[in-house]
Write a protein that holds these residues in place. Sequence first.
Motif, mmCIF file in Angstrom:
data_model
loop_
_atom_site.group_PDB
_atom_site.id
_atom_site.type_symbol
_atom_site.label_atom_id
_atom_site.label_comp_id
_atom_site.label_asym_id
_atom_site.label_seq_id
_atom_site.Cartn_x
_atom_site.Cartn_y
_atom_site.Cartn_z
ATOM 1 N N MET A 267 1.402 -1.490 -0.045
ATOM 2 C CA MET A 267 0.137 0.250 -0.347
ATOM 3 C C MET A 267 0.661 1.147 0.051
ATOM 4 O O MET A 267 1.428 1.370 1.183
ATOM 5 N N ALA A 268 0.297 2.654 -0.807
ATOM 6 C CA ALA A 268 1.812 3.675 -1.128
ATOM 7 C C ALA A 268 1.382 4.046 -0.360
ATOM 8 O O ALA A 268 -0.185 4.853 1.098
ATOM 9 N N GLU A 269 2.141 4.913 0.806
ATOM 10 C CA GLU A 269 2.369 5.636 2.006
ATOM 11 C C GLU A 269 1.224 6.512 1.728
ATOM 12 O O GLU A 269 0.492 7.083 3.025
ATOM 13 N N ASN A 270 1.395 7.325 0.792
ATOM 14 C CA ASN A 270 0.496 8.556 1.001
ATOM 15 C C ASN A 270 -1.484 8.268 0.659
ATOM 16 O O ASN A 270 -1.539 9.032 1.182
ATOM 17 N N ASN A 271 -1.782 7.142 0.650
ATOM 18 C CA ASN A 271 -3.081 6.701 0.388
ATOM 19 C C ASN A 271 -3.299 6.264 1.364
ATOM 20 O O ASN A 271 -4.612 6.629 2.091
ATOM 21 N N LYS A 272 -2.482 6.072 2.651
ATOM 22 C CA LYS A 272 -3.269 5.453 4.069
ATOM 23 C C LYS A 272 -3.596 6.631 5.174
ATOM 24 O O LYS A 272 -3.460 7.820 5.086
ATOM 25 N N PRO A 273 -4.920 6.342 5.700
ATOM 26 C CA PRO A 273 -5.637 7.238 6.340
ATOM 27 C C PRO A 273 -4.813 7.031 7.484
ATOM 28 O O PRO A 273 -3.529 6.449 8.404
ATOM 29 N N LEU A 274 -4.756 8.746 8.576
ATOM 30 C CA LEU A 274 -3.412 8.430 9.309
ATOM 31 C C LEU A 274 -4.202 8.606 10.537
ATOM 32 O O LEU A 274 -4.997 8.639 10.930
ATOM 33 N N SER A 275 -2.874 7.825 11.258
ATOM 34 C CA SER A 275 -3.803 6.577 12.668
ATOM 35 C C SER A 275 -3.343 8.028 13.747
ATOM 36 O O SER A 275 -3.107 9.596 13.232
ATOM 37 N N LEU A 276 -4.048 7.475 14.263
ATOM 38 C CA LEU A 276 -4.703 8.969 15.776
ATOM 39 C C LEU A 276 -3.087 9.831 16.195
ATOM 40 O O LEU A 276 -2.605 10.875 16.487
ATOM 41 N N ASN A 277 -1.768 9.083 16.502
ATOM 42 C CA ASN A 277 -0.728 9.074 16.594
ATOM 43 C C ASN A 277 0.020 9.780 15.309
ATOM 44 O O ASN A 277 0.796 10.963 15.795
ATOM 45 N N GLU A 278 -0.381 9.240 14.465
ATOM 46 C CA GLU A 278 0.517 10.210 13.221
ATOM 47 C C GLU A 278 0.454 11.656 13.121
ATOM 48 O O GLU A 278 0.703 12.605 13.023
ATOM 49 N N ARG A 279 -1.137 11.599 13.559
ATOM 50 C CA ARG A 279 -2.503 12.905 13.884
ATOM 51 C C ARG A 279 -1.560 13.980 14.860
ATOM 52 O O ARG A 279 -1.440 15.346 14.852
ATOM 53 N N ASN A 280 -1.913 13.288 15.256
ATOM 54 C CA ASN A 280 -1.114 14.204 17.322
ATOM 55 C C ASN A 280 0.248 14.956 16.812
ATOM 56 O O ASN A 280 0.801 16.143 17.220
ATOM 57 N N ILE B 149 1.272 -5.404 11.451
ATOM 58 C CA ILE B 149 0.476 -5.086 11.010
ATOM 59 C C ILE B 149 -0.580 -4.368 10.856
ATOM 60 O O ILE B 149 -2.128 -4.563 9.725
ATOM 61 N N GLN B 150 -0.769 -3.235 11.236
ATOM 62 C CA GLN B 150 -0.832 -2.084 10.580
ATOM 63 C C GLN B 150 -1.219 -1.725 9.443
ATOM 64 O O GLN B 150 -2.430 -1.790 8.848
ATOM 65 N N GLU B 151 -0.311 -2.083 8.769
ATOM 66 C CA GLU B 151 -0.659 -1.871 7.065
ATOM 67 C C GLU B 151 -1.876 -3.666 6.567
ATOM 68 O O GLU B 151 -2.588 -2.729 5.854
ATOM 69 N N ALA B 152 -1.362 -4.323 7.205
ATOM 70 C CA ALA B 152 -2.744 -5.073 7.233
ATOM 71 C C ALA B 152 -4.171 -5.154 7.425
ATOM 72 O O ALA B 152 -4.834 -4.913 7.049
ATOM 73 N N ILE B 153 -3.786 -3.864 8.487
ATOM 74 C CA ILE B 153 -5.480 -3.644 9.546
ATOM 75 C C ILE B 153 -6.074 -2.330 8.305
ATOM 76 O O ILE B 153 -7.086 -2.040 8.223
ATOM 77 N N LEU B 154 -4.905 -1.552 8.144
ATOM 78 C CA LEU B 154 -5.057 -0.830 7.381
ATOM 79 C C LEU B 154 -6.174 -0.959 5.868
ATOM 80 O O LEU B 154 -7.048 0.009 5.458
ATOM 81 N N SER B 155 -5.590 -2.084 5.643
ATOM 82 C CA SER B 155 -5.596 -2.543 3.912
ATOM 83 C C SER B 155 -7.926 -2.652 4.623
ATOM 84 O O SER B 155 -8.566 -2.607 3.638
ATOM 85 N N LYS B 156 -8.096 -3.112 5.366
ATOM 86 C CA LYS B 156 -8.945 -4.271 5.598
ATOM 87 C C LYS B 156 -10.158 -2.619 5.859
ATOM 88 O O LYS B 156 -11.463 -2.722 6.455
ATOM 89 N N GLY B 157 -9.519 -1.710 5.899
ATOM 90 C CA GLY B 157 -10.110 -0.330 6.635
ATOM 91 C C GLY B 157 -11.170 -0.240 7.991
ATOM 92 O O GLY B 157 -11.733 1.182 8.399
#
Length: 955
Positions: free
Chosen positions: A1-14, A625-633
């Motif tokens: 999954m391309a990094e740019n397309n990932k929704p931001l996690s709360l940590n990243e947003r913080n 794991i995070q990538e897999a979780i994100l890919s599932k939405g």
Amino acid sequence: MAENNKPLSLNERNDRRLQSLSLSSAPEGRDNPIKVKVQGRRRLCKLSSPPPQPPPADDVDPTVDDAVPEIRDILNDLTSRLECLSVDNKGSRRPSKAADDHPEFESATSSLSSALSAAGGFGSPESAFGGEDEKVEAECVDSVTARHESMETSQFVKEVDGDDDCVVINERVWSQPSFELVTDEGVDENVVLIDDDDELEVSDPSESINKDDDGDCITLESLGLGTYTLPGKIARILFPHQRDGLRWLWSLHCKGGGGILGDDMGLGKTMQISAYLAGLFHSCLIRRVLIVAPKTLLAHWTKELSVVGLSKRIGDYYCTCQKMRQRELNYVLQDGGILLTTYDIVRNNSKSIRGDFYIDEDPYDDGIIWDYIILDEGHIIKNPSTQRAKSLLDIPSTHRVIISGTPLQNNLKELWALFNFCCPEILGDKKEFKEKYEYPILRGNDKNASDREKRVGSTVAQKLRERIKPYFLRRLKSEVFLGSDATKGASFPKKNEIIVWLRLTHCQRQLYEAFLKSEQATSAINGSPLAALTVLKKICEHPFLLTKRAAEGVLEGMDTVIENEDLNMEQLALRVANMALPRDAQQQDDMSCKICFLMSLLDNLVMEGHSVLIFSQTRKMLNLIQEAILSKGYTFLRIDGTTKACNREEIVNDFQNGRGAQIFLLTSQVGGLGLTLTKADRVIVVDPAWNPSTDNQSVDRAYRIGQKNDVLVYRLMTCGTIEEKIYKMQIYKGGLFKTATEQKEQTRYFSKSDLKELFSLPKQGFDVSLTQQQLLEEHGCPNMDDSLKKHINFLEEQGIGGISHHSLVFSKTAPVQLMNDDEEVSKTVNKIMGGSRTSSLTEQYVDGAEYAIKPKDFKSSSARSPATVASDEAKYKAELHERINRLCQTFADKALILKLPDKGKKIEKQITELKLELDNIENRPPNRTSEIKKQEVIDLDDLSVEMQRVLSVSK
Ligand SMILES: Nc1ncnc2c1ncn2[C@@H]1O[C@H](COP(=O)(O)OP(=O)(O)OP(=O)(O)O)[C@@H](O)[C@H]1O
């Protein structure tokens, strides 16, 4: 999954929010106060300027990549500049009540304004808890401004230091704390502010617990030491076991020393200590306390100290800004109070904390600055040669208390190290301890020990146990909540732990086999096996975890080389993994059986509305794991070594309040320590740790006070691999393991033949786990309610190798003849050494902490009354019944029995033997009942031998 397309996690947003705020704030110059007068103090105190200290190292997850610190340094620098700016504005020593109790307030405003609002603690409690955010903010800013102005002149005006606020004891003037009770929701309206009317002091010359009319206030007396009084309003919020703990702490105080509070994880040790300190301050028995805790737990300490009314006494000594830290330290040194800090900060600032730059003019001071040093998760200093332990030992203190839910992890040396910190006089120096206790006990515990050596070892172990008994308190959740003294009418939920045996994917098998053929693996048997074992472990988790060197090793085993290509580590790992993939495999998930299983499990758990904790040893695995979780939405929260302390609290609060996400990713090193995450009722431990207490710590984030639902724990292991061996060692050695980082010690536990076995292909292949079969044969299946049965059926449909019930692992008991005293002591040795363990049906741990001494229940065999013996016999009979039932149920499951190599013959034989045993006991004449008793301890080595025997039969 391309990094740019990932929704931001709360940590990243913080992080981004913090970064943008930091960029807009200007750095602030520093000044070195030479002479200050501080509020609450009656006269001037001199402070020499300490030399500049190195910036504090973060409590970093050891798995953090080398590349990350650069970015972190920049962020730290920016944050530190922001903090410096805020400090000068803040001016208050007390933490933000508004922020503590209204996290939404903090997140709704910017970081800068929340830093400013931190000064709310300086204002009146009413202003901080008015509940109207705007009012709070306005008052905070007012008090900040006032404080800021007064600090600029370094001439603090005494605002509350009138005689009314002080109590005089022995002509010393200490400021009286004002108490305020705060709960998660803010001020508890049902709670009245504490005042002296609630107390009733009874002058009993002996130490005693006295109660006021409400039956709540705790008053303890000791001749010559004054009276300890804990106001009823605080005593009322404590559980009975916590009040007992208070009594025990007071007994240490009266002895003039310290000890280890080793209660099971989640029993509220923080609250116990906080309440105890509140009583000490309230009774004017102490002035200064140093609390050292892992960074993740600082917010918890602040909260618990606030609950008992100590919020205004806290000095925060953990931010990145040295100037601010120094100011907080100065306040505590001069005013008294509680300095809250981390292990890393103490390591780098021990001279300042020790008071080397502080000149106290108080003629009554004995030169010892600290009345108490409290080490939370104190097992962290188990190795006395580390700088971390040395710096703490260097700080004098009248009393030292270690708090740890897993105090004994590996061996007797660590036991000595912990006692050497908190009460050095009881075990002597290292050499003395070795000669007097360690050596004879080890000799006596050796399998080849002579009878005489065993006797000597037993006697010495008993002496050791007796010696440490008064200084070591440990209670288990099963005793506290499920036993006869269940408190507060609380019925504690159940915990079920299962091992899910997974089958390696095709890709993982290829890599595993290839690596076993490599030079790196074959040479490991005669050299240092740790690196090779780590590679095998990584393959079991995910092939992408392989380092470049490991990937090269695997390629070598595959008789392949990639020529003329300068690949980085990840590319190489990817290339190797792709080479091992079957052609039709499209999905990255197919590379790792763990990710694959995790995703189907999460689908099920999220759909059923469970909140889930996912623990891994490494950040890299969490990323996958995070990538897999994100890919599932799915949305998720995350804490690892790179998460800033200030963000950790917010993330935990979000999870606990159900505002964040159902899934919480954590590294065991950081997220596994001390946090309370009772919102979760499902815990997944993705990869087993070498040290079983690490896994147990993770599991107990959810299973602790505050948990309302039954907890189900999944420990993921791969069949026929190194992980199966790790699990067996977790069982057999019960915590005697060294962690993977301690290479020299680690190899001690592997004989050459063990290593050969570890580096050879499993004879039974990768589809079945022999350990699972053994456990099934030994214990059968436990009684399960319908929903658990249904869930296990679901798991079995996911193509797994099988399920084991971890909770049953140590439930096996067998009758033995009454032991003489020596044998009783021998059990003690085993307990202390972690070589054996007690049996408890409700809750089972594999960690060495289980072997901690419980002073309350230690009785010599001669002291056992006939009633006790009879009750033991009844318990034993009940256990036999239960075991027979379990085995019969298993035997009735024809599909399962057909899978066993002996088609269930062994189980059938066991049922017959157990029934015979039960008959014998039931038909035994009453006067012979004392001849048998339940075997409390099973020697793990014996169990291991027995399992080996079963293994060889089943092969
Ligand atoms: N008397 C009490 N009443 C209500 N809640 C309590 C009480 N004591 C403790 N708790 C809560 O129980 C939870 C567990 O407490 P705490 O984290 O202090 O346990 P611990 O023994 O230190 O655990 P660990 O060893 O894992 O750090 C916390 O949420 C805490 O607020």
